[in-house]
Design an enzyme around this catalytic site. Sequence first.
Site, PDB file in Angstrom:
ATOM      1  N   ALA A   1       0.473   1.953   2.340  1.00  0.00           N
ATOM      2  CA  ALA A   1       0.057   3.158   3.057  1.00  0.00           C
ATOM      3  C   ALA A   1       1.046   3.373   4.196  1.00  0.00           C
ATOM      4  CB  ALA A   1      -1.358   2.973   3.586  1.00  0.00           C
TER       5      ALA A   1
ATOM      6  N   GLY B   1      -1.245  -0.535  -0.101  1.00  0.00           N
ATOM      7  CA  GLY B   1      -1.718   0.601  -0.885  1.00  0.00           C
ATOM      8  C   GLY B   1      -0.933   0.791  -2.180  1.00  0.00           C
TER       9      GLY B   1
ATOM     10  N   GLU C   1      -2.515  -1.469  -4.567  1.00  0.00           N
ATOM     11  CA  GLU C   1      -3.832  -0.892  -4.895  1.00  0.00           C
ATOM     12  C   GLU C   1      -3.690   0.269  -5.886  1.00  0.00           C
ATOM     13  OE1 GLU C   1      -4.693  -0.498  -0.777  1.00  0.00           O
ATOM     14  OE2 GLU C   1      -4.865  -2.669  -0.653  1.00  0.00           O
TER      15      GLU C   1
ATOM     16  N   GLU D   1      -1.861  -6.392   4.673  1.00  0.00           N
ATOM     17  CA  GLU D   1      -2.665  -5.645   5.652  1.00  0.00           C
ATOM     18  C   GLU D   1      -3.124  -6.471   6.851  1.00  0.00           C
ATOM     19  OE1 GLU D   1      -3.021  -5.293   2.358  1.00  0.00           O
ATOM     20  OE2 GLU D   1      -3.490  -3.215   1.824  1.00  0.00           O
TER      21      GLU D   1
HETATM   22  N1  DAK Z   1       4.877   2.879   6.036  1.00  0.00           N
HETATM   23  C1  DAK Z   1       5.782   3.643   6.705  1.00  0.00           C
HETATM   24  N2  DAK Z   1       7.105   3.454   6.623  1.00  0.00           N
HETATM   25  C2  DAK Z   1       7.548   2.444   5.866  1.00  0.00           C
HETATM   26  C3  DAK Z   1       6.660   1.599   5.150  1.00  0.00           C
HETATM   27  C4  DAK Z   1       5.264   1.854   5.256  1.00  0.00           C
HETATM   28  N3  DAK Z   1       4.348   1.152   4.598  1.00  0.00           N
HETATM   29  N4  DAK Z   1       7.398   0.682   4.485  1.00  0.00           N
HETATM   30  C5  DAK Z   1       8.684   0.946   4.771  1.00  0.00           C
HETATM   31  N5  DAK Z   1       8.785   2.003   5.592  1.00  0.00           N
HETATM   32  C6  DAK Z   1       9.989   2.604   6.143  1.00  0.00           C
HETATM   33  C7  DAK Z   1      10.602   1.734   7.238  1.00  0.00           C
HETATM   34  O1  DAK Z   1       9.936   1.934   8.449  1.00  0.00           O
HETATM   35  C8  DAK Z   1      12.026   2.225   7.220  1.00  0.00           C
HETATM   36  O2  DAK Z   1      12.085   3.429   7.924  1.00  0.00           O
HETATM   37  P1  DAK Z   1      13.349   3.762   8.910  1.00  0.00           P
HETATM   38  O3  DAK Z   1      13.378   2.627   9.875  1.00  0.00           O
HETATM   39  O4  DAK Z   1      14.532   3.784   7.970  1.00  0.00           O
HETATM   40  O5  DAK Z   1      12.995   5.089   9.471  1.00  0.00           O
HETATM   41  C9  DAK Z   1      12.299   2.523   5.766  1.00  0.00           C
HETATM   42  O6  DAK Z   1      11.004   2.663   5.146  1.00  0.00           O
HETATM   43  C10 DAK Z   1      13.038   1.413   5.042  1.00  0.00           C
HETATM   44  O7  DAK Z   1      12.336   0.199   5.300  1.00  0.00           O
HETATM   45  P2  DAK Z   1      13.041  -1.120   5.881  1.00  0.00           P
HETATM   46  O8  DAK Z   1      14.239  -0.769   6.698  1.00  0.00           O
HETATM   47  O9  DAK Z   1      11.980  -1.931   6.520  1.00  0.00           O
HETATM   48  O10 DAK Z   1      13.550  -1.799   4.532  1.00  0.00           O
HETATM   49  P3  DAK Z   1      13.690  -3.343   4.211  1.00  0.00           P
HETATM   50  O11 DAK Z   1      14.352  -3.427   2.882  1.00  0.00           O
HETATM   51  O12 DAK Z   1      14.318  -4.069   5.356  1.00  0.00           O
HETATM   52  O13 DAK Z   1      12.185  -3.875   4.077  1.00  0.00           O
HETATM   53  C11 DAK Z   1       9.890  -3.793   3.289  1.00  0.00           C
HETATM   54  C12 DAK Z   1      11.370  -3.385   3.069  1.00  0.00           C
HETATM   55  C13 DAK Z   1       9.026  -3.120   2.251  1.00  0.00           C
HETATM   56  C14 DAK Z   1       9.758  -5.329   3.152  1.00  0.00           C
HETATM   57  C15 DAK Z   1       9.490  -3.391   4.741  1.00  0.00           C
HETATM   58  O14 DAK Z   1       9.803  -2.016   4.909  1.00  0.00           O
HETATM   59  C16 DAK Z   1       8.032  -3.560   4.984  1.00  0.00           C
HETATM   60  O15 DAK Z   1       7.545  -4.669   5.254  1.00  0.00           O
HETATM   61  N6  DAK Z   1       7.295  -2.437   4.935  1.00  0.00           N
HETATM   62  C17 DAK Z   1       5.873  -2.431   5.265  1.00  0.00           C
HETATM   63  C18 DAK Z   1       5.106  -2.992   4.115  1.00  0.00           C
HETATM   64  C19 DAK Z   1       3.624  -3.042   4.398  1.00  0.00           C
HETATM   65  O16 DAK Z   1       3.182  -3.695   5.358  1.00  0.00           O
HETATM   66  N7  DAK Z   1       2.903  -2.342   3.589  1.00  0.00           N
HETATM   67  C20 DAK Z   1       1.458  -2.321   3.719  1.00  0.00           C
HETATM   68  C21 DAK Z   1       1.099  -1.169   4.552  1.00  0.00           C
HETATM   69  S1  DAK Z   1      -0.598  -1.255   4.949  1.00  0.00           S
HETATM   70  C22 DAK Z   1      -7.494   0.899   3.862  1.00  0.00           C
HETATM   71  C23 DAK Z   1      -6.812   1.733   3.055  1.00  0.00           C
HETATM   72  C24 DAK Z   1      -5.518   1.487   2.744  1.00  0.00           C
HETATM   73  C25 DAK Z   1      -4.877   0.430   3.296  1.00  0.00           C
HETATM   74  C26 DAK Z   1      -5.576  -0.385   4.152  1.00  0.00           C
HETATM   75  C27 DAK Z   1      -6.870  -0.173   4.433  1.00  0.00           C
HETATM   76  N8  DAK Z   1      -8.858   1.084   4.128  1.00  0.00           N
HETATM   77  C28 DAK Z   1      -9.470   2.165   3.441  1.00  0.00           C
HETATM   78  C29 DAK Z   1      -9.648   0.094   4.745  1.00  0.00           C
HETATM   79  C30 DAK Z   1      -3.524   0.197   3.022  1.00  0.00           C
HETATM   80  C31 DAK Z   1      -2.786  -0.416   3.901  1.00  0.00           C
HETATM   81  C32 DAK Z   1      -1.381  -0.617   3.663  1.00  0.00           C
HETATM   82  O17 DAK Z   1      -0.849  -0.335   2.631  1.00  0.00           O
END
Ligand code: DAK
Length: 279
Positions: free
Chosen positions: A85, A130, A133, A153
Amino acid sequence: MQEIAPLPSVGRNDGKNRIMEYIFLKSEVREDGITIMTVSAPKSLNALNSTVLREIDDFVSNLDTQKTRVLIITGDGEKSFVAGADISEMVHLYEKEGYEFSKLGAIAFRKIELLPIPVIAAVNGFCLGGGCELAMACDFRYASSNAKFGQPEVGLGITPGFSGTYRLAKLIGQGYAKEMIYTGKAIRADEALRIGLVNAVYAPEELMERVIETAQKIVANAPLAIRYAKECINESYDMVAADAIELENRNFGKCFATEDQKAGMTAFLNKEKPSFKGC
Ligand code: DAK
């Protein structure tokens, strides 16, 4: 508090046909009954913001499941399926908006799960939060060898949503699900294969070809029989055995009201290849 933005892009009618215009989705409706839906938000590794979620909902709600017999879901580019997400949007949310955001994804993903046709996720890179998911709402998953799966998360101070805790535990068992969720660690494609999160792993350049090959095998079979089988598998998960067996009996019976059952069995007895009409 930030409001969830109204849907800026939905389908429109040109008088005859529904035209789909999306910001973050690309789609290819192929002649062979396969449709490919690609999540495309390259600046954020295809992260799911509320507009993407609304677009997915709109796309799935309006998919012609007579024409499309298998849907493939993938992510744009070579690096990411969906990196979760959109954290830059979620950071601003409070409880009410968090709940609304959650519902958007949960409803859209449930629609994918309940589509009367098979849905395959072609996981071509990061498949996190997400993203995982979304992939789990599909019927099954093929991954590229560079794919990474995780539920990070809790490291962001939230629980997995979009039915992630529910589907992951059902798919790979509580032990592995709890380990993935509590540690937030990402696992590689070969580990995802070992624990049953994906069905197969291919080289990145081979992935889509293999997914399409499998989709074509599905398209060659009787659509209503597949639909009834999907319904049995999905629904029996939450049923006691007696109800699940009764549902299977009912759906088995329904197949005998179809032309395709006669066509399939007659073709077998005549040593011919069946041609199914979906009725
Ligand atoms: N959201 C927003 N931007 C993101 C992103 C994300 N999830 N993942 C990557 N980006 C963006 C980065 O911020 C970066 O943007 P700029 O800095 O270039 O502007 C760009 O994509 C490239 O990413 P990186 O520079 O970080 O690239 P790397 O190759 O170094 O790393 C990575 C890739 C995927 C390992 C890293 O970007 C990363 O850790 N991303 C976050 C992954 C993450 O934590 N995903 C889970 C998000 S939380 C719920 C409903 C839904 C959810 C939860 C609860 N309820 C109903 C209760 C869902 C939650 C989630 O999914």
